[in-house]
Every structure is written in C-alpha cells, then in structure tokens.
Design a protein around this motif. Sequence first.
Motif, PDB file in Angstrom:
ATOM      1  N   ARG A   1     -33.381  85.104  46.411  1.00  0.00           N
ATOM      2  CA  ARG A   1     -33.439  86.264  45.535  1.00  0.00           C
ATOM      3  C   ARG A   1     -34.372  87.294  46.169  1.00  0.00           C
ATOM      4  NH1 ARG A   1     -37.615  85.163  40.554  1.00  0.00           N
ATOM      5  NH2 ARG A   1     -39.352  84.437  41.820  1.00  0.00           N
ATOM      6  N   THR A   2     -34.396  88.487  45.593  1.00  0.00           N
ATOM      7  CA  THR A   2     -35.339  89.516  46.019  1.00  0.00           C
ATOM      8  C   THR A   2     -36.694  89.218  45.383  1.00  0.00           C
ATOM      9  OG1 THR A   2     -33.551  91.135  46.178  1.00  0.00           O
ATOM     10  CG2 THR A   2     -35.786  91.982  46.097  1.00  0.00           C
ATOM     11  N   LEU A   3     -37.677  88.943  46.206  1.00  0.00           N
ATOM     12  CA  LEU A   3     -38.955  88.476  45.678  1.00  0.00           C
ATOM     13  C   LEU A   3     -39.662  89.547  44.854  1.00  0.00           C
ATOM     14  CD1 LEU A   3     -40.851  86.065  45.668  1.00  0.00           C
ATOM     15  CD2 LEU A   3     -41.975  87.005  47.687  1.00  0.00           C
ATOM     16  N   THR A   4     -39.599  90.794  45.301  1.00  0.00           N
ATOM     17  CA  THR A   4     -40.324  91.850  44.593  1.00  0.00           C
ATOM     18  C   THR A   4     -39.643  92.244  43.282  1.00  0.00           C
ATOM     19  OG1 THR A   4     -39.133  93.494  45.909  1.00  0.00           O
ATOM     20  CG2 THR A   4     -41.287  92.785  46.704  1.00  0.00           C
ATOM     21  N   ASN A   5     -38.301  92.193  43.273  1.00  0.00           N
ATOM     22  CA  ASN A   5     -37.565  92.562  42.056  1.00  0.00           C
ATOM     23  C   ASN A   5     -36.244  91.794  42.020  1.00  0.00           C
ATOM     24  OD1 ASN A   5     -36.514  93.682  39.792  1.00  0.00           O
ATOM     25  ND2 ASN A   5     -36.477  95.792  40.542  1.00  0.00           N
TER      26      ASN A   5
ATOM     27  N   LYS B   1     -32.506  93.153  41.690  1.00  0.00           N
ATOM     28  CA  LYS B   1     -31.741  93.758  42.776  1.00  0.00           C
ATOM     29  C   LYS B   1     -30.807  92.763  43.463  1.00  0.00           C
ATOM     30  CE  LYS B   1     -35.123  97.363  43.832  1.00  0.00           C
ATOM     31  NZ  LYS B   1     -35.979  97.964  44.882  1.00  0.00           N
TER      32      LYS B   1
END
Length: 231
Positions: A87-91, A94
């Motif tokens: 997954r996208t770690l920051t968000n 997305k």
Amino acid sequence: LKLQFLYLIGRKTTTLSITMGKHTVTEAKAKATVIDMKGHLLGRICSTVAKKLQNGEQVTLVRCEATNISGSHHRNKLKMLDRLRKRTLTNPKKGPFHHRAPSAMIERTIRGMLSNNHRNQSKRKGAALHRLKTYEGIPKSLERTKRMVCPSALRVLRLAPQRDFCTLGRLSHELGWQHQEDVKRAEADRKVRSAKYFESKKTVDSLYAEAKAEASKKHSKEAALLAQFGY
C-alpha cells in the motif's frame, strides 16, 4: 454505393459521385462471447480474453468463483496475503487497491494484460475494458445463453494430473469475500430452473418429432419432394 466527394476550387464547390457496385453499408457489430470460467486456469484464460478484447470483441465471464489456479491452496494464500500488505505508506487512500471478489480479481488480472502503451492507455485500454463483463455465478439474463470454454486454458488439459491446484472462490472467501454462500444458493436455484426447462424442452421436441412423422405419413409425396431439396 455512391461516394460523394466535395472539392473546393476557388469559391466554387463541385460534387463528384462514384458508384462502387451493388454493395450495401452495414454497421460493424462486435462479436459477443460468453465464457464459463469453471475449470479454467487463471493466467491462461485471462491472456486469451485480453487478446479477444484488444481485437474488438465483447467478452462476458460467468462463474468466476470456480476458476482454478495452479499451485496448492496454502501457497497461493500466502502469496495473496503478502500482496495485501502492499500500500502507499503515507496515504493508503491512493492505493494500490486490493479486491476480494473473484470477478474483480479476474478483471484486475486482465487489465494488467492489456496495452501498456502510454499513448493508447487511456483510449484503447479503456475501450477494451468496457467490452468486458465479469460475474459470480450466472445471472438470469444469461441462463439460456450458450456458454463457451477455451480448451487451451482448461486445467484437465493443461495441468499434469499430479499437480496441486486451488479455487479462486475459496481463496477470496478466506481473504474477506462475504458472498460465497449467496452465490452457492443462487447457483442451486439456477440448476433447478435449468433442469425444469430442459425437461420441458425435451417434451416439446418429442411432440414436434411425432407431429412431423405423422405429417410425413399423410403427405408422403410432398415429403419426398421436399427431401430432394434437403428439407
């Protein structure tokens, strides 16, 4: 067929008509195919469907939960669980987004096999995906539609007998798909309706054959004449 060409010569416009035999213009219709996914290997059938979509055909896939994957169930489950961690770690909103339904998984697999050319990605690829439909089970609108199989992707023909395999429906159920029992119940009801329809069809066919034989006896001369022309 007359083709009219307009030529601009200065301020004057001239029209040229050309007759090209006795051809009739007909709209091109995309060839539609319904494929029963039961017993097919996931990668092989998806590559075949992707090629059909790029050729402009409309493809509908039914019973996606019965698709097979080569390899043991435990091995494939570990691979899918590892993929779910990405997954996208920051968000995470997305993406990447991981589907649990078998039909969505198959659609995602086919999407990755279509054209990756950046100039065609938004047009050709999008148009191809619009020609694809995937279902769990068989909807009522397709119950009496002829369903096809792909011999080059059937597990019994392409996978050695001693090799392990698993079912996409079971994997999806253990990964969070919540409609396995609903699909099983709907499939059981469909098979009851199909059996009833088949029995009524056999009765109608037998009555038609008896009526045809009786009419042939009464009108033997006409029947012999029609037989000469293949009727």
